[in-house]
Design an enzyme around this catalytic site. Structure first.
Site, PDB file in Angstrom:
ATOM      1  N   THR A 164      31.017  61.949  29.589  1.00  0.00           N
ATOM      2  CA  THR A 164      32.394  62.426  29.523  1.00  0.00           C
ATOM      3  C   THR A 164      32.572  63.947  29.469  1.00  0.00           C
ATOM      4  O   THR A 164      31.815  64.653  28.815  1.00  0.00           O
ATOM      5  CB  THR A 164      33.055  61.827  28.252  1.00  0.00           C
ATOM      6  OG1 THR A 164      32.804  60.439  28.228  1.00  0.00           O
ATOM      7  CG2 THR A 164      34.533  62.057  28.214  1.00  0.00           C
ATOM      8  N   ARG A 192      34.461  47.508  33.218  1.00  0.00           N
ATOM      9  CA  ARG A 192      34.401  48.007  31.834  1.00  0.00           C
ATOM     10  C   ARG A 192      35.252  49.289  31.706  1.00  0.00           C
ATOM     11  O   ARG A 192      35.214  50.169  32.546  1.00  0.00           O
ATOM     12  CB  ARG A 192      32.953  48.306  31.490  1.00  0.00           C
ATOM     13  CG  ARG A 192      32.724  48.902  30.107  1.00  0.00           C
ATOM     14  CD  ARG A 192      32.616  50.410  30.154  1.00  0.00           C
ATOM     15  NE  ARG A 192      32.210  50.975  28.870  1.00  0.00           N
ATOM     16  CZ  ARG A 192      32.217  52.265  28.587  1.00  0.00           C
ATOM     17  NH1 ARG A 192      32.618  53.134  29.481  1.00  0.00           N
ATOM     18  NH2 ARG A 192      31.834  52.696  27.415  1.00  0.00           N
ATOM     19  N   VAL A 193      36.013  49.370  30.642  1.00  0.00           N
ATOM     20  CA  VAL A 193      36.784  50.581  30.346  1.00  0.00           C
ATOM     21  C   VAL A 193      36.375  51.071  28.961  1.00  0.00           C
ATOM     22  O   VAL A 193      36.312  50.283  28.015  1.00  0.00           O
ATOM     23  CB  VAL A 193      38.308  50.301  30.385  1.00  0.00           C
ATOM     24  CG1 VAL A 193      39.088  51.540  29.944  1.00  0.00           C
ATOM     25  CG2 VAL A 193      38.731  49.882  31.788  1.00  0.00           C
ATOM     26  N   GLY A 194      36.093  52.356  28.862  1.00  0.00           N
ATOM     27  CA  GLY A 194      35.695  52.932  27.582  1.00  0.00           C
ATOM     28  C   GLY A 194      36.870  53.553  26.855  1.00  0.00           C
ATOM     29  O   GLY A 194      38.031  53.148  27.010  1.00  0.00           O
ATOM     30  N   ASP A 195      36.565  54.535  26.047  1.00  0.00           N
ATOM     31  CA  ASP A 195      37.594  55.184  25.226  1.00  0.00           C
ATOM     32  C   ASP A 195      38.421  56.214  25.973  1.00  0.00           C
ATOM     33  O   ASP A 195      39.565  56.496  25.603  1.00  0.00           O
ATOM     34  CB  ASP A 195      36.926  55.898  24.047  1.00  0.00           C
ATOM     35  CG  ASP A 195      35.938  56.961  24.536  1.00  0.00           C
ATOM     36  OD1 ASP A 195      34.973  56.576  25.230  1.00  0.00           O
ATOM     37  OD2 ASP A 195      36.150  58.158  24.263  1.00  0.00           O
ATOM     38  N   THR A 214      33.967  62.483  22.770  1.00  0.00           N
ATOM     39  CA  THR A 214      32.932  62.039  23.693  1.00  0.00           C
ATOM     40  C   THR A 214      31.932  61.175  22.930  1.00  0.00           C
ATOM     41  O   THR A 214      31.740  61.369  21.728  1.00  0.00           O
ATOM     42  CB  THR A 214      32.227  63.249  24.336  1.00  0.00           C
ATOM     43  OG1 THR A 214      30.976  62.849  24.881  1.00  0.00           O
ATOM     44  CG2 THR A 214      31.971  64.378  23.340  1.00  0.00           C
ATOM     45  N   GLY A 215      31.317  60.240  23.638  1.00  0.00           N
ATOM     46  CA  GLY A 215      30.329  59.375  22.994  1.00  0.00           C
ATOM     47  C   GLY A 215      30.450  57.954  23.510  1.00  0.00           C
ATOM     48  O   GLY A 215      31.070  57.709  24.548  1.00  0.00           O
ATOM     49  N   GLY A 217      31.878  54.729  24.210  1.00  0.00           N
ATOM     50  CA  GLY A 217      33.279  54.347  24.225  1.00  0.00           C
ATOM     51  C   GLY A 217      33.611  53.157  23.349  1.00  0.00           C
ATOM     52  O   GLY A 217      34.640  53.143  22.658  1.00  0.00           O
TER      53      GLY A 217
HETATM   54  N1  GLY Z   1      32.978  58.028  26.305  1.00  0.00           N
HETATM   55  C1  GLY Z   1      33.032  57.544  27.607  1.00  0.00           C
HETATM   56  C2  GLY Z   1      32.792  56.121  27.734  1.00  0.00           C
HETATM   57  O1  GLY Z   1      32.180  55.501  26.881  1.00  0.00           O
HETATM   58  O2  GLY Z   1      33.201  55.561  28.728  1.00  0.00           O
END
Ligand code: GLY
Length: 285
Positions: A164, A192-195, A214-215, A217
């Site tokens: 990210t 898949r969708v992260g944060d 960042t990290g 998700g």
């Molecule tokens: N932080 C980005 C993700 O996990 O998609």
């Protein structure tokens, strides 16, 4: 008010990409100094980060296990207006599409409909794949074949991460904005969708400040990290203390980074190396 801006190249990034954090920061600051909005500065800083093939956003994004690239990006202003895209494919700058969503009545568009929306706004078809993103996919697939997955794939924790990109800004009028953009992480299923495109998780902005994180998700989503940090700022903590409190929510084996700013100053906290920039000072942890 004095303009202020921070950028980051993701938890796990290092000195080799410090120039990217600096260049994006310089671009955003140049806009703020010319009187442009925090929102514009965040978008343009992130475009530069997305265009850098070394970073995991836009060009050079990580691939899903089926070899596709699906990207997430979001933008939020201190007036709570926002725009985001999730699992968007075949565009050059997801953050610019998020900016276009910002001007609609909606907050988040996903998948093929986000792509169709992007085309309707003039975003041409674009392949963000690079030799490096293909190499990383091969690594992931080899790990899957060799059964070297246990915690990796179950909880996405011990992933070698270059996660990210993000930015937060405060403009001359004291307005705040936050943005984030990502290709995701390793071992991602399609869809898949992260944060990063989720308000309160990957980013948050309000009248008191702006936060971008960042990290991993999945871990960030569970703790609604950006809103947690924002609320601490709204309670009166400095951005630095609020970012530190946010980081403390996570066990050390979960890579996490936070950038934040408010009326008084800024904060940065990360439990891995991270290339980042602040207009008042810069440093790589
Ligand atoms: N932080 C980005 C993700 O996990 O998609």
């Amino acid at each position: 008010m004095r303009p202020l801006l921070l950028t980051h190249c993701g938890a796990g990034s290092d000195e080799s990409v410090q120039d990217a954090a600096d260049a994006a920061g310089a671009r955003g600051m140049a806009l703020l100094k010319r009187g442009r909005s925090a929102l514009d500065a965040v978008v343009e800083a992130i475009v530069l980060l997305e265009d850098d093939p070394r970073l995991n956003a836009g060009t050079g994004s990580r691939m899903r296990v089926d070899g596709r690239i699906q990207m997430d990006a979001a933008l939020m202003g201190g007036d709570l207006e926002a725009g985001a895209v999730a699992a968007i494919e075949a565009v050059k700058n997801p953050i610019r599409v998020a900016r276009d969503v910002f001007d609609t009545p909606h907050v988040l568009l996903i998948g093929p409909d986000a792509v169709a929306f992007a085309r309707s706004k003039g975003h041409d078809p674009y392949d963000p794949a690079t030799p490096e993103s293909r190499r990383r996919l091969e690594e992931s697939l080899a790990a899957i074949r060799n059964g070297r997955l246990p915690r990796y794939a179950r909880k996405w924790k011990l992933v070698e991460l270059r996660d990210t990109v993000g930015a937060v800004a405060r403009d001359r009028r004291g307005r705040f904005a936050a943005g984030s953009s990502t290709g995701g992480t390793s071992f991602m299923l399609p869809g898949r969708v992260g944060d990063s495109p989720i308000l309160g998780a990957g980013l948050y902005a309000g009248p008191k400040g702006a936060v971008s994180v960042t990290g991993i998700g999945e871990e960030i989503l569970k703790r609604v990290l950006s809103k947690f940090v924002y609320d601490r700022i709204a309670d009166g903590l400095t951005s630095q203390r609020a970012a530190d409190r946010g980081l403390a929510l996570f066990p050390k084996d979960v890579p996490i980074g936070v950038i934040a700013l408010d009326r008084r100053g800024w904060g940065e906290s990360c439990n891995r190396s991270m290339a980042w920039f602040v207009s008042e000072r810069r440093r790589t942890l």
